[in-house]
Scaffold this motif. Structure first.
Motif, PDB file in Angstrom:
ATOM      1  N   UNK A   1      18.409  60.528  50.799  1.00 51.60           N
ATOM      2  CA  UNK A   1      18.303  61.422  49.636  1.00 51.60           C
ATOM      3  C   UNK A   1      19.332  62.185  49.208  1.00 51.60           C
ATOM      4  N   UNK A   2      19.873  62.241  48.019  1.00 50.98           N
ATOM      5  CA  UNK A   2      21.177  62.883  47.462  1.00 50.98           C
ATOM      6  C   UNK A   2      20.694  64.316  47.158  1.00 50.98           C
ATOM      7  N   UNK A   3      21.414  65.493  48.163  1.00 51.74           N
ATOM      8  CA  UNK A   3      21.116  66.622  47.664  1.00 51.74           C
ATOM      9  C   UNK A   3      22.269  67.265  46.393  1.00 51.74           C
ATOM     10  N   UNK A   4      21.652  67.764  45.549  1.00 53.11           N
ATOM     11  CA  UNK A   4      22.223  68.197  44.235  1.00 53.11           C
ATOM     12  C   UNK A   4      22.310  69.711  44.230  1.00 53.11           C
ATOM     13  N   UNK A   5      23.344  70.352  44.446  1.00 56.28           N
ATOM     14  CA  UNK A   5      22.947  71.825  44.455  1.00 56.28           C
ATOM     15  C   UNK A   5      23.830  72.238  42.993  1.00 56.28           C
ATOM     16  N   UNK A   6      23.243  73.070  42.477  1.00 58.04           N
ATOM     17  CA  UNK A   6      23.903  73.951  41.318  1.00 58.04           C
ATOM     18  C   UNK A   6      24.027  75.181  41.421  1.00 58.04           C
ATOM     19  N   UNK A   7      25.500  75.621  41.192  1.00 54.91           N
ATOM     20  CA  UNK A   7      25.943  77.121  41.666  1.00 54.91           C
ATOM     21  C   UNK A   7      26.818  77.411  40.365  1.00 54.91           C
ATOM     22  N   UNK A   8      26.555  78.742  40.232  1.00 55.91           N
ATOM     23  CA  UNK A   8      27.153  79.584  39.175  1.00 55.91           C
ATOM     24  C   UNK A   8      26.397  80.715  38.503  1.00 55.91           C
ATOM     25  N   UNK A   9      26.558  80.685  37.326  1.00 56.81           N
ATOM     26  CA  UNK A   9      26.002  81.788  36.518  1.00 56.81           C
ATOM     27  C   UNK A   9      24.938  81.533  35.685  1.00 56.81           C
ATOM     28  N   UNK A  10      24.575  82.265  34.698  1.00 52.19           N
ATOM     29  CA  UNK A  10      23.256  81.963  33.837  1.00 52.19           C
ATOM     30  C   UNK A  10      23.504  80.542  33.186  1.00 52.19           C
ATOM     31  N   UNK A  11      24.586  79.837  32.837  1.00 53.22           N
ATOM     32  CA  UNK A  11      24.748  78.748  32.196  1.00 53.22           C
ATOM     33  C   UNK A  11      24.268  77.602  33.180  1.00 53.22           C
ATOM     34  N   UNK A  12      24.502  77.706  34.563  1.00 54.93           N
ATOM     35  CA  UNK A  12      23.894  77.132  35.514  1.00 54.93           C
ATOM     36  C   UNK A  12      22.486  77.020  35.850  1.00 54.93           C
ATOM     37  N   UNK A  13      21.957  78.244  35.593  1.00 52.40           N
ATOM     38  CA  UNK A  13      20.566  78.348  35.608  1.00 52.40           C
ATOM     39  C   UNK A  13      19.769  77.857  34.265  1.00 52.40           C
TER      40      UNK A  13
ATOM     41  N   UNK B   1      23.175  68.937  55.881  1.00 52.18           N
ATOM     42  CA  UNK B   1      23.495  67.713  54.997  1.00 52.18           C
ATOM     43  C   UNK B   1      24.598  67.933  53.859  1.00 52.18           C
ATOM     44  N   UNK B   2      24.955  66.811  53.180  1.00 49.80           N
ATOM     45  CA  UNK B   2      26.094  66.817  52.275  1.00 49.80           C
ATOM     46  C   UNK B   2      25.527  65.956  51.130  1.00 49.80           C
ATOM     47  N   UNK B   3      26.304  66.564  50.033  1.00 43.11           N
ATOM     48  CA  UNK B   3      25.790  65.879  48.804  1.00 43.11           C
ATOM     49  C   UNK B   3      26.793  66.080  47.602  1.00 43.11           C
ATOM     50  N   UNK B   4      26.439  66.597  46.432  1.00 44.22           N
ATOM     51  CA  UNK B   4      26.902  66.880  45.208  1.00 44.22           C
ATOM     52  C   UNK B   4      26.696  68.274  44.940  1.00 44.22           C
ATOM     53  N   UNK B   5      27.588  69.093  44.574  1.00 47.56           N
ATOM     54  CA  UNK B   5      27.553  70.467  43.911  1.00 47.56           C
ATOM     55  C   UNK B   5      28.288  70.502  42.760  1.00 47.56           C
ATOM     56  N   UNK B   6      27.402  71.076  41.650  1.00 45.47           N
ATOM     57  CA  UNK B   6      27.859  71.324  40.236  1.00 45.47           C
ATOM     58  C   UNK B   6      28.031  72.868  40.386  1.00 45.47           C
ATOM     59  N   UNK B   7      29.214  73.120  39.533  1.00 44.01           N
ATOM     60  CA  UNK B   7      29.479  74.614  39.448  1.00 44.01           C
ATOM     61  C   UNK B   7      29.766  74.780  38.026  1.00 44.01           C
TER      62      UNK B   7
ATOM     63  N   UNK C   1      32.344  67.703  44.713  1.00 44.33           N
ATOM     64  CA  UNK C   1      32.319  69.074  43.808  1.00 44.33           C
ATOM     65  C   UNK C   1      32.458  68.674  42.334  1.00 44.33           C
ATOM     66  N   UNK C   2      31.800  69.219  41.426  1.00 43.21           N
ATOM     67  CA  UNK C   2      32.156  69.081  40.075  1.00 43.21           C
ATOM     68  C   UNK C   2      31.983  70.293  39.511  1.00 43.21           C
TER      69      UNK C   2
END
Length: 263
Positions: free
Chosen positions: A1-13, A67-73, A107-108
């Motif tokens: 399974x690929x973890x995809x985490x989305x970080x940041x501000x209201x645009x990320x939400x 675990x490890x995966x992809x982070x979008x910021x 990280x993207x």
């Protein structure tokens, strides 16, 4: 399974959309499942109103996972509109990316969009906001690439030509259609990062352009409305990959301007 985490501000939400399927998390998960044929776990840890300095808690939470995966910021809009040092904000972002990469995450980062295009921004402030947005985008790109992250250019004039369609009722956050413009761009970087998570270093693709320095690549972030910037294996080199062919991108921008003029 690929973890995809989305970080940041209201645009990320994805503040401004009314249907969950239109959020970045949902759209990206669907794209990743289709492309990689694997399950995707999406967690949005972004917070409304956060500046780059306030992202530290989000980053620590990700680095603490087993675990490890992809982070979008997606971050920077609040730094632009508040009296923040943009140089410091970019350096902080680079530091976060370095921590995430050291912890094993791909990280993207979506470069700061043009905050001055929002109808809610007063005319006297809009020009300054546009300048600060572009300055921050360049600095973010340099810091992120040096730290080993991917950068996606979110530069586009289409929001200035179609504000009624591309912003939600508050006149500051994008609408579902507006976020889709950004999704088309971000998905290229996220898919590249996910392939690296799955297969390791991915060879350059046909049509990729090698930029010989991080500084040169960072300048192109606000000049290339259709490009993803990927750290190359060779030191201080960056691969520029257009997610929209240059001619098509120029045609889309021109068409948007003509549509606005006719209407």
């Amino acid at each position: 399974m690929l973890p995809l985490l989305v970080l940041g501000d209201s645009s990320a939400v994805t503040v401004g959309v009314l249907d969950r399927k239109d959020t970045f998390g949902a759209r990206l998960a669907k794209e990743l499942v289709s492309d990689l044929s694997c399950a995707v776990e999406v967690r949005v840890q972004a917070r409304v109103g956060v500046t780059t300095a306030g992202m530290a808690r989000q980053v620590r939470a990700v680095c603490g996972r087993s675990d490890r995966g992809v982070v979008l910021v997606l971050i920077g809009g609040n730094d632009v509109v508040l009296p923040k040092s943009l140089r410091r904000s970019a350096a902080q972002l680079g530091s976060y990316v370095g921590e995430l990469r050291a912890a094993g995450w791909q990280v993207v980062v979506g470069s700061c969009a043009d905050i001055g295009a929002a109808p809610a921004v007063r005319p006297g402030v809009a020009a300054v906001a546009m300048w600060r947005s572009r300055w921050l985008a360049r600095r973010q790109a340099a810091a992120v690439l040096e730290a080993g992250g991917l950068v996606v250019s979110l530069t586009t004039d289409v929001f200035r030509h179609r504000p009624a369609d591309l912003y939600c009722a508050d006149g500051f956050h994008p609408s579902a259609e507006g976020y889709f413009h950004y999704f088309r761009r971000l998905s290229v970087g996220v898919l590249e990062a996910a392939r690296r998570w799955q297969c390791g270093e991915v060879p350059a693709a046909e049509g990729d352009i090698v930029v010989k320095s991080v500084k040169g690549a960072s300048r192109q972030v606000v000049r290339e409305p259709g490009a993803c910037f990927i750290p190359a294996a060779s030191q201080d080199q960056v691969v520029l990959r257009r997610y929209v062919p240059a001619t098509d991108c120029a045609r889309q921008e021109t068409a948007a301007g003509l549509t606005s003029a006719v209407s």
